[in-house]
Design a protein around this motif. Sequence first.
Motif, PDB file in Angstrom:
ATOM      1  N   ASP A 268      33.170  45.130  38.086  1.00 43.86           N
ATOM      2  CA  ASP A 268      32.892  46.550  38.314  1.00 43.86           C
ATOM      3  C   ASP A 268      34.104  47.357  37.835  1.00 43.86           C
ATOM      4  O   ASP A 268      35.244  47.040  38.207  1.00 43.86           O
ATOM      5  CB  ASP A 268      32.647  46.786  39.804  1.00 43.86           C
ATOM      6  N   PRO A 269      33.909  48.403  37.041  1.00 44.25           N
ATOM      7  CA  PRO A 269      35.059  49.142  36.513  1.00 44.25           C
ATOM      8  C   PRO A 269      35.860  49.887  37.573  1.00 44.25           C
ATOM      9  O   PRO A 269      37.030  50.212  37.356  1.00 44.25           O
ATOM     10  CB  PRO A 269      34.421  50.119  35.521  1.00 44.25           C
ATOM     11  N   GLU A 270      35.255  50.154  38.732  1.00 44.24           N
ATOM     12  CA  GLU A 270      35.897  50.998  39.736  1.00 44.24           C
ATOM     13  C   GLU A 270      36.448  50.239  40.940  1.00 44.24           C
ATOM     14  O   GLU A 270      37.310  50.752  41.658  1.00 44.24           O
ATOM     15  CB  GLU A 270      34.894  52.047  40.238  1.00 44.24           C
ATOM     16  N   LEU A 271      35.966  49.025  41.200  1.00 44.49           N
ATOM     17  CA  LEU A 271      36.360  48.322  42.427  1.00 44.49           C
ATOM     18  C   LEU A 271      37.828  47.871  42.392  1.00 44.49           C
ATOM     19  O   LEU A 271      38.309  47.395  41.361  1.00 44.49           O
ATOM     20  CB  LEU A 271      35.483  47.091  42.635  1.00 44.49           C
ATOM     21  N   PRO A 272      38.550  48.004  43.524  1.00 43.37           N
ATOM     22  CA  PRO A 272      39.884  47.400  43.608  1.00 43.37           C
ATOM     23  C   PRO A 272      39.790  45.908  43.304  1.00 43.37           C
ATOM     24  O   PRO A 272      38.895  45.215  43.778  1.00 43.37           O
ATOM     25  CB  PRO A 272      40.295  47.650  45.059  1.00 43.37           C
ATOM     26  N   THR A 273      40.762  45.428  42.514  1.00 45.67           N
ATOM     27  CA  THR A 273      40.660  44.074  41.956  1.00 45.67           C
ATOM     28  C   THR A 273      41.888  43.247  42.315  1.00 45.67           C
ATOM     29  O   THR A 273      43.022  43.674  42.110  1.00 45.67           O
ATOM     30  CB  THR A 273      40.524  44.146  40.421  1.00 45.67           C
ATOM     31  N   GLY A 274      41.643  42.063  42.832  1.00 43.30           N
ATOM     32  CA  GLY A 274      42.722  41.124  43.104  1.00 43.30           C
ATOM     33  C   GLY A 274      42.733  40.012  42.073  1.00 43.30           C
ATOM     34  O   GLY A 274      41.689  39.647  41.526  1.00 43.30           O
ATOM     35  N   ILE A 275      43.922  39.490  41.792  1.00 46.35           N
ATOM     36  CA  ILE A 275      44.038  38.312  40.925  1.00 46.35           C
ATOM     37  C   ILE A 275      44.550  37.165  41.788  1.00 46.35           C
ATOM     38  O   ILE A 275      45.516  37.319  42.539  1.00 46.35           O
ATOM     39  CB  ILE A 275      44.964  38.575  39.716  1.00 46.35           C
ATOM     40  N   VAL A 276      43.859  36.022  41.738  1.00 49.68           N
ATOM     41  CA  VAL A 276      44.163  34.878  42.596  1.00 49.68           C
ATOM     42  C   VAL A 276      44.772  33.777  41.734  1.00 49.68           C
ATOM     43  O   VAL A 276      44.109  33.260  40.818  1.00 49.68           O
ATOM     44  CB  VAL A 276      42.898  34.364  43.307  1.00 49.68           C
ATOM     45  N   MET A 277      46.016  33.411  42.013  1.00 49.13           N
ATOM     46  CA  MET A 277      46.732  32.424  41.212  1.00 49.13           C
ATOM     47  C   MET A 277      47.523  31.486  42.108  1.00 49.13           C
ATOM     48  O   MET A 277      48.187  31.935  43.037  1.00 49.13           O
ATOM     49  CB  MET A 277      47.714  33.115  40.252  1.00 49.13           C
TER      50      MET A 277
END
Length: 418
Positions: free
Chosen positions: A223-232
């Motif tokens: 989704d272009p608007e949703l807050p995004t997390g990166i999991v590493m």
Amino acid sequence: MTTLRPESTSHADSRIDLIYFDAGGGHRASAAALISAARQQHPSWNINPINLREVLEPADVIRRLTGVRIEDFYNSQLKHGLTIGTGPLLRITQMLIRQLEPTIIKLLARNWNRSRPELVVSMIPNFNHAILQGLRQADAMNRRSETPMVTILTDLADCPPHFWIEHQKQYLVCGTEAAVDQAIAMGHAPARVFRTSGMIVRPEFYRPIEINREAERVRLGLDPELPTGIVMFGSYGSSQMASIARRIENAQLETQLIFICGHNDKLRERIESMELTYPFHCVGFTQEIPYFMKLADFFIGKPGPGSISEALVTGLPLIVERNSWTMVQERFNTDWIAQNEFGIVLPSFREIGSAVATMLDREHFLRLRANVEAYDNRAVFEIPEILDALISHHRTANWSFGRTATARQFASEIHYGI
């Protein structure tokens, strides 16, 4: 502690032996990042990367007995999340290294008996006593002045005893004030301890990436608007990532995640097959971490010095875990994150839902991000200038005494030097 602002001398044909190994992937990554920056700043340098594994292959008793290399065993632990025993395992490993040290020193001396660098740079823990002893044996056999050795800590702090900092005459490069204090407390002269602004991060993370975040998110199915997390969780991922995916699902939060699974193909396939109600994108091993981090708003993962430093350089607040499963050498990192208010430290990722909910609170998120953006880490560009100044200093010292100077004279000359 020494703060260095040398002139740009760029010594032609300077040979630097840079020692790394593959346990965890972080040491190789830091070495590659430093080499990349050094070659940009000093293109005439002859940088010789040395994988310590290749030099010490004849001494690998564990592999001869079990058929398994010790770093392969270590990486397997990371891949399967079996990190609760890293404290005792570290001490057992150090005990084995000490027992094998006479052979290790002999192999290292043989290596430097054939050729002499102007500087030896170690980017690994546990072996620094043996490295210096092997170097000194080679110097003595060739009746030459002492070759300077530098240890660059790629952890935010030492995990004593006999991990990064040894009680021996050499130079140290530290990325935090805590590591500097540890070195000085052990008796190292402040003039031989160099403080950088942080950990080594690949130069690519500092280059501007001209992308349309919204368009790129859509291209990845997000989704272009949703807050995004990166999991590493490092180069080999972790089974915890699948649990985090499911816990975020259960929390029913307005967010989405990018999963970086590294070399763990089974984990990637497992997450890709999950039926999650929120958008997510899953990749395996990739060199495009700067790109994926630019698409994210916050970081979730283990508190490894490399990945958290990359996230901070990119401007991402952190969510990490600290408990008995946390690797012993990474526990300081969680204290450092909390003290600097760079993110949220959880007692368990079972509470990941509440942590992400906190990240989604705009006021709290903006406060954390302001702290992260105020942290200006330029270590990868600072270290080549430190090394250049040391080469210059030791060339001058050698010239002052002539090439027949004794090791005792040379040591006396540089004791109150840089």
